[in-house]
Design a protein around this motif. Structure first.
Motif, mmCIF file in Angstrom:
data_model
loop_
_atom_site.group_PDB
_atom_site.id
_atom_site.type_symbol
_atom_site.label_atom_id
_atom_site.label_comp_id
_atom_site.label_asym_id
_atom_site.label_seq_id
_atom_site.Cartn_x
_atom_site.Cartn_y
_atom_site.Cartn_z
ATOM 1 N N ILE A 208 0.698 -1.433 0.017
ATOM 2 C CA ILE A 208 0.077 -0.096 0.092
ATOM 3 C C ILE A 208 0.820 1.305 0.031
ATOM 4 O O ILE A 208 1.720 1.424 0.719
ATOM 5 N N GLU A 209 0.639 2.081 -0.725
ATOM 6 C CA GLU A 209 1.319 3.195 -1.139
ATOM 7 C C GLU A 209 0.654 4.654 -0.627
ATOM 8 O O GLU A 209 1.383 5.746 -0.666
ATOM 9 N N ALA A 210 -0.651 4.618 -0.758
ATOM 10 C CA ALA A 210 -1.199 5.927 -0.290
ATOM 11 C C ALA A 210 -2.780 5.416 0.217
ATOM 12 O O ALA A 210 -3.250 4.487 -0.053
ATOM 13 N N ILE A 211 -3.169 6.227 1.138
ATOM 14 C CA ILE A 211 -4.392 5.899 1.921
ATOM 15 C C ILE A 211 -5.063 7.278 2.224
ATOM 16 O O ILE A 211 -4.309 8.281 2.240
ATOM 17 N N SER A 212 -6.480 6.987 2.505
ATOM 18 C CA SER A 212 -7.057 8.253 3.153
ATOM 19 C C SER A 212 -8.115 7.792 4.268
ATOM 20 O O SER A 212 -8.344 6.638 4.260
ATOM 21 N N VAL A 213 -8.718 8.807 4.896
ATOM 22 C CA VAL A 213 -9.718 8.449 5.875
ATOM 23 C C VAL A 213 -11.074 8.492 5.177
ATOM 24 O O VAL A 213 -11.642 9.474 4.790
ATOM 25 N N GLU A 214 -11.587 7.166 5.478
ATOM 26 C CA GLU A 214 -12.928 6.888 4.786
ATOM 27 C C GLU A 214 -13.965 7.860 4.828
ATOM 28 O O GLU A 214 -14.782 8.589 4.039
ATOM 29 N N SER A 215 -14.399 8.023 6.447
ATOM 30 C CA SER A 215 -15.278 8.838 6.861
ATOM 31 C C SER A 215 -15.181 10.488 6.760
ATOM 32 O O SER A 215 -16.090 11.231 6.967
ATOM 33 N N ALA A 216 -13.917 10.960 6.475
ATOM 34 C CA ALA A 216 -13.470 12.495 6.515
ATOM 35 C C ALA A 216 -14.334 13.052 5.366
ATOM 36 O O ALA A 216 -14.064 12.620 4.058
#
Length: 262
Positions: A208-216
Motif C-alpha cells: 500500500i502506497e497511499a491511504i485516506s480516511v474513509e469517513s472524513a
C-alpha cells in the motif's frame, strides 16, 4: 470595497526530536517547508515534539491544516503492539507521543491532513494498523529503500517504482494517469491496514502506497513516497500540495467566519 483575505492559512508540522551539539533539538527538513510555502501557499509553523508543551485545543483553534513529515526515525513498534525494533533502529518516542495524540483530534476537528512517509505510517498506526519493519526482506517485495547514500541527496529522490492509483479515490482526482512513477525511501511499510482507512494506491508488489480516511469530509491523504522533493518536476507531487493548500484555504475561511461571528 471587499478585498480577498490576504492572510495565508496556517499549517502545523510536528518536528523531529534529535540531538544536535549535545542538545535536544526540534526540527523539520527544508523540503516540506519549501513545498508548503511555495506550492501550497500556506504559512508553515513547527510544533515541537514535546508532549507537555503542546495543547491540542489551542493548536486546533489556531491552524488550518496539519502535516506529518517523513523522517529518518521509525514509529516505535510498541505503538502498534509489536515486539521492539532492533536497537540499531532510529526511533523518536517524543514525536510519536505528540503526533499520535494530535492526529485523531485533528481529524475529528475537520482539519485537512497530509501525511508523508513516516506521516503516512503514523496515520495507519493511529487507526489501529500495524507496520512491516523490513519490507525488502519479504518474499516478492520490491526494495523500496533509497539506495546509495554516497550520491548527492537530491538523487535519493529519483523515481524508484510505479504506483497504481485506485479509481474513484482522492488521489485519482489529482492524477491524470492511473499509473505514476514515484520516489520511494522507506524500509518499513503498511502490514495491517488501519480500520476506517481507504487504499488510494499500491506498488506493483502489492504494498500500500497511499491511504485516506474513509469517513472524513475534509482533505485527508497519506502517501508513502516523497512528493515534497519533486514539486518542481512531478505533476502529481505539485497537485498534492496544491490541493492540500486549497483545502487549508477553505478551512481558514470557515475559521475566520466563525471567529468574526462569535
Amino acid at each position: 470595497m471587499n478585498h480577498p483575505n490576504p492572510r495565508r492559512p496556517v499549517v502545523a508540522i510536528v518536528a523531529d526530536r534529535f540531538e544536535r551539539q549535545k542538545h535536544a533539538t526540534h526540527a523539520v527538513l527544508e523540503g516540506y517547508v519549501h513545498a508548503l510555502a511555495q506550492v501550497a501557499k500556506v504559512l508553515p509553523i513547527i510544533v515541537p515534539a514535546h508532549a507537555e508543551g503542546v495543547d491540542a485545543e489551542t493548536l486546533i483553534s489556531s491552524i488550518d491544516g496539519f502535516l506529518l513529515t517523513g523522517s529518518p526515525s521509525n514509529v516505535a513498534a510498541e505503538r502498534y503492539d509489536a515486539p521492539p525494533l532492533p536497537v540499531s533502529t532510529v526511533i523518536d518516542p517524543a514525536r510519536d507521543a505528540v503526533s499520535l495524540q494530535l492526529l485523531p483530534l485533528i481529524l475529528e476537528a475537520g482539519l485537512p491532513f497530509l501525511g508523508i512517509c513516516r506521516g503516512f505510517q503514523e496515520l495507519n498506526v493511529a487507526f489501529g494498523g500495524s507496520l512491516e519493519r523490513a519490507v525488502h526482506d519479504q518474499p516478492g517485495r520490491l526494495d523500496h529503500r533509497e539506495g546509495d547514500h554516497e550520491r548527492p541527496v537530491e538523487r535519493w529522490y529519483d523515481d524508484r517504482h510505479a504506483i497504481g492509483i485506485i479509481p474513484g479515490g482522492r488521489l485519482a482526482k489529482l492524477s491524470a494517469q492511473a499509473t505514476v512513477m514515484v520516489n520511494s525511501l522507506h524500509h518499513q511499510g503498511v502490514d495491517r491496514l488501519g480500520e476506517g482507512l481507504r487504499v488510494e494506491a499500491k506498488a506493483p508488489d502489492g504494498l500500500i502506497e497511499a491511504i485516506s480516511v474513509e469517513s472524513a469530509t475534509q482533505f485527508t491523504l497519506g502517501v508513502q513516497w516523497h512528493p515534497e522533493m519533486r514539486v518542481g518536476d512531478s505533476p502529481l507531487a505539485h497537485a498534492i500540495f496544491t490541493a492540500f493548500g486549497d483545502a487549508c484555504r477553505t478551512r481558514q475561511e470557515e475559521r475566520l467566519q466563525s471567529h468574526h461571528s462569535n
